[in-house]
Design an enzyme around this catalytic site. Sequence first.
Site, PDB file in Angstrom:
ATOM      1  N   HIS A 291       0.801  -1.225   0.000  1.00  0.00           N
ATOM      2  CA  HIS A 291       0.000   0.000   0.000  1.00  0.00           C
ATOM      3  C   HIS A 291       0.839   1.283   0.000  1.00  0.00           C
ATOM      4  O   HIS A 291       0.333   2.343  -0.314  1.00  0.00           O
ATOM      5  CB  HIS A 291      -1.028  -0.006   1.149  1.00  0.00           C
TER       6      HIS A 291
ATOM      7  N   GLU B 220       6.753   5.453  13.629  1.00  0.00           N
ATOM      8  CA  GLU B 220       5.321   5.470  13.944  1.00  0.00           C
ATOM      9  C   GLU B 220       5.127   5.721  15.433  1.00  0.00           C
ATOM     10  O   GLU B 220       5.950   5.296  16.247  1.00  0.00           O
ATOM     11  CB  GLU B 220       4.689   4.123  13.588  1.00  0.00           C
TER      12      GLU B 220
ATOM     13  N   ASP C  72       7.616  -6.861   8.951  1.00  0.00           N
ATOM     14  CA  ASP C  72       6.396  -6.079   8.752  1.00  0.00           C
ATOM     15  C   ASP C  72       6.614  -4.890   7.813  1.00  0.00           C
ATOM     16  O   ASP C  72       5.710  -4.507   7.078  1.00  0.00           O
ATOM     17  CB  ASP C  72       5.922  -5.575  10.132  1.00  0.00           C
TER      18      ASP C  72
ATOM     19  N   HIS D 188       7.534  -2.293   2.409  1.00  0.00           N
ATOM     20  CA  HIS D 188       7.374  -0.838   2.320  1.00  0.00           C
ATOM     21  C   HIS D 188       8.700  -0.076   2.151  1.00  0.00           C
ATOM     22  O   HIS D 188       8.839   0.743   1.247  1.00  0.00           O
ATOM     23  CB  HIS D 188       6.669  -0.301   3.567  1.00  0.00           C
TER      24      HIS D 188
HETATM   25  C1  BG6 Z   1       1.360  -2.002   7.572  1.00  0.00           C
HETATM   26  C2  BG6 Z   1       2.018  -2.598   8.770  1.00  0.00           C
HETATM   27  O1  BG6 Z   1       1.657  -2.747   6.425  1.00  0.00           O
HETATM   28  O2  BG6 Z   1       1.808  -0.661   7.399  1.00  0.00           O
HETATM   29  C3  BG6 Z   1       1.723  -1.767  10.002  1.00  0.00           C
HETATM   30  O3  BG6 Z   1       1.556  -3.928   8.966  1.00  0.00           O
HETATM   31  C4  BG6 Z   1       2.110  -0.330   9.775  1.00  0.00           C
HETATM   32  O4  BG6 Z   1       2.390  -2.282  11.145  1.00  0.00           O
HETATM   33  C5  BG6 Z   1       1.505   0.197   8.479  1.00  0.00           C
HETATM   34  O5  BG6 Z   1       1.646   0.434  10.871  1.00  0.00           O
HETATM   35  C6  BG6 Z   1       2.040   1.571   8.146  1.00  0.00           C
HETATM   36  O6  BG6 Z   1       1.307   2.100   7.084  1.00  0.00           O
HETATM   37  P1  BG6 Z   1       0.970   3.641   7.010  1.00  0.00           P
HETATM   38  O7  BG6 Z   1       0.280   3.817   5.710  1.00  0.00           O
HETATM   39  O8  BG6 Z   1       0.106   3.940   8.203  1.00  0.00           O
HETATM   40  O9  BG6 Z   1       2.276   4.339   7.093  1.00  0.00           O
END
Ligand code: BG6
Length: 509
Positions: free
Chosen positions: A191, A229, A248, A253
Site C-alpha cells: 500500500h 510510527e 512487517d 514498504h
Molecule cells: C502495515 C504494517 O503494512 O503498514 C503496520 O503492517 C504499519 O504495522 C503500516 O503500521 C504503516 O502504514 P501507514 O500507511 O500507516 O504508514
Amino acid sequence: MAEPTQTQAKVPPAPPATLVIFGATGDLTRRLLMPSLINLTREGLLTDDFHVLGIGIEEGDDEMLRKRIADFHPEKGGEGDTGHGAAWDALSQRIHYMKGDFTDDATFEAVKAKLDEAGTKNAAFYLATASQFFGPIVEKLADHGLMAEAEDGFRRVAIEKPFGHDLVSAKALNAQILAKVAETQVYRIDHFLGKETVQNIMTARFGNMMIEGLWNANFIDSVQITAAETVGIGTRGKFYDATGALRDMVPNHLFQLLAMVAMEAPNSFDAEAIRDEKGKVLKAVRHWTAEQAAEDGVRGQFTAGTLNDADVPAYTDTPDVARDSVTETFVALKLMVDTWRWAGVPFYLRTGKVMAARDTEIVVTFRRVPFAQFASTAQERRPPANRLVVQVQPDEGLRMEISIKQPGLEVATVPVGLDFRYADRFDISKLTGYETLLYDLLIGDQTLFQRADGIEAGWAAVQPFLDVWAEGGRPEPYAPGSMGPDAADALLDRDGRAWHVGVGEAKAR
Ligand code: BG6
C-alpha cells in the site's frame, strides 16, 4: 504571476467488473477498501456496472455488510457533503454478501454460480485475509475455473501482505500461485505504492534534470529512509509477535521506497519496464555475511513508558505477546547497493513503533563542497551538506536544503530550506492511497504492484538479519517517545553521520 493550472488528462471509468473480496467483514475492507471504492464512485470512475461481492465467515446478508460499512463511515451527505453521501447511496446498492469458508470447495462453487448467473466476464478477487489463506484461495479459484479468462474478459487476483515470512516461504508462495495463474493476473499489494508522495519520487527524479543529474555516488553521500510510527501494536499482538518490525516493514514498504530512490531510469513508463528496473536494484542490495549483519543491523523493543502524556505498557505486556518475547518493534539497518551509480553510498533504514513522532521520510544527503572559497570563511566552516528531504507522511512534501550568504559584512553561510508542501497546492488528504491501487487493478495496470522477482529480492536482502537474530540474543530496549535504542544512533555515528531529525520529531522535541 498566476499559478500554472493543474493539467490532468481525463481518466476514463474502470470497465464493468465484480470485485470479490475475501475477508469482507474484516478491518481492511471497512477501513480502507470501502472508503476508496466510495471515493472512486464519487469521481465517476466506478459506474453502475461495478459490483462488490463480499465473502466472510460470519453469518449475514447484503444488508448486514452494507450496514457495517455505513456504521463505520457515518458521513451520510447533508450540508458540506462533497458527494460522498450520494456515492455511498449509489455504491451500497451494488454491495452483496455471502457467508463462506475460504477453504471449502462449496464457497468457490457458490461464487462461480453467482458470477455465471450475472454473466460476469471481468472479476478481480481481493484477498483481504490472513496470509495463510493466500495460496489455498488462489489454488481453489483456479481449480474451480474462476481464474480462466474469456477472450473479452479478465480474471485477476490481488494479494495483501505479508507475502511470505522469509525467503523460502515467499518463494514457495510464488511457486504455488504461479503454478495456477499467470503473473499478469497477480497483483501483489504494497500500500505504500498507493501514496502520492511515493509515486512522486519517480517524477521528482526523472522529471527534473536538476535532481537526476546529481543522483549518483559522485554527488550523494548517503541516503536515509525512516518510517517512524507513534502507534503501538494495539490488538495485533498475535500477528505482530510472530512477525516483528523487520518483516512487517522492511522487505516491502521500505524497500519500495529504496527501489524508487535507487532504480535506473526505465526505458518506458510501462509496468514491465518499471518493475524490471526496480527488480534489478533490489537484487543489487548487498547480501551481508552473518558477521556484517550482526554489525549493521540493530533491533529494538520498546519498554514501558509514556508517549504524549499517555502510559504505554512494555511491548511484552501487550495482549497476545509472549512475556519473554524477543520480537523487535524497531529496526535500523545499514545497506549497500552494489551498482555503478551507488558504489560506496550507504543506505540507512529504520522503522519502529511508539516512537517520538510519525515521520516517514527519505533524506538524500549530498557531499559537502570540497573547499570553502569565501574570503573570511575558515575551511572548517564549510557549508553543511545539501539535503533533499522527501516527506512521505504526514505533511507530505519536498524540502531542499541549501546554503546562502548570511546578510552582513562577514561572509558567512547559513543553511535554508526551500519547501514544497502538498497541502498548499493540492487536496490529497481525503484519499486513502488504495484508490489508485483498486482502479489500476480494474484497468489492468500492474505498475504499482510487486512482481514475484522483486518480492524475492527483498526477502533475500533481509534474510541475513533474520538468520543472525534467530540464533539468539535480545533486542535493545528503547523508551516510548524516543527514536529507538542508542545502538541505532551508534550505527551512524561510527560512520561519522547522524540520523536526520524529521518534521514530526522536531515538533515533538
Ligand atoms: C502495515 C504494517 O503494512 O503498514 C503496520 O503492517 C504499519 O504495522 C503500516 O503500521 C504503516 O502504514 P501507514 O500507511 O500507516 O504508514
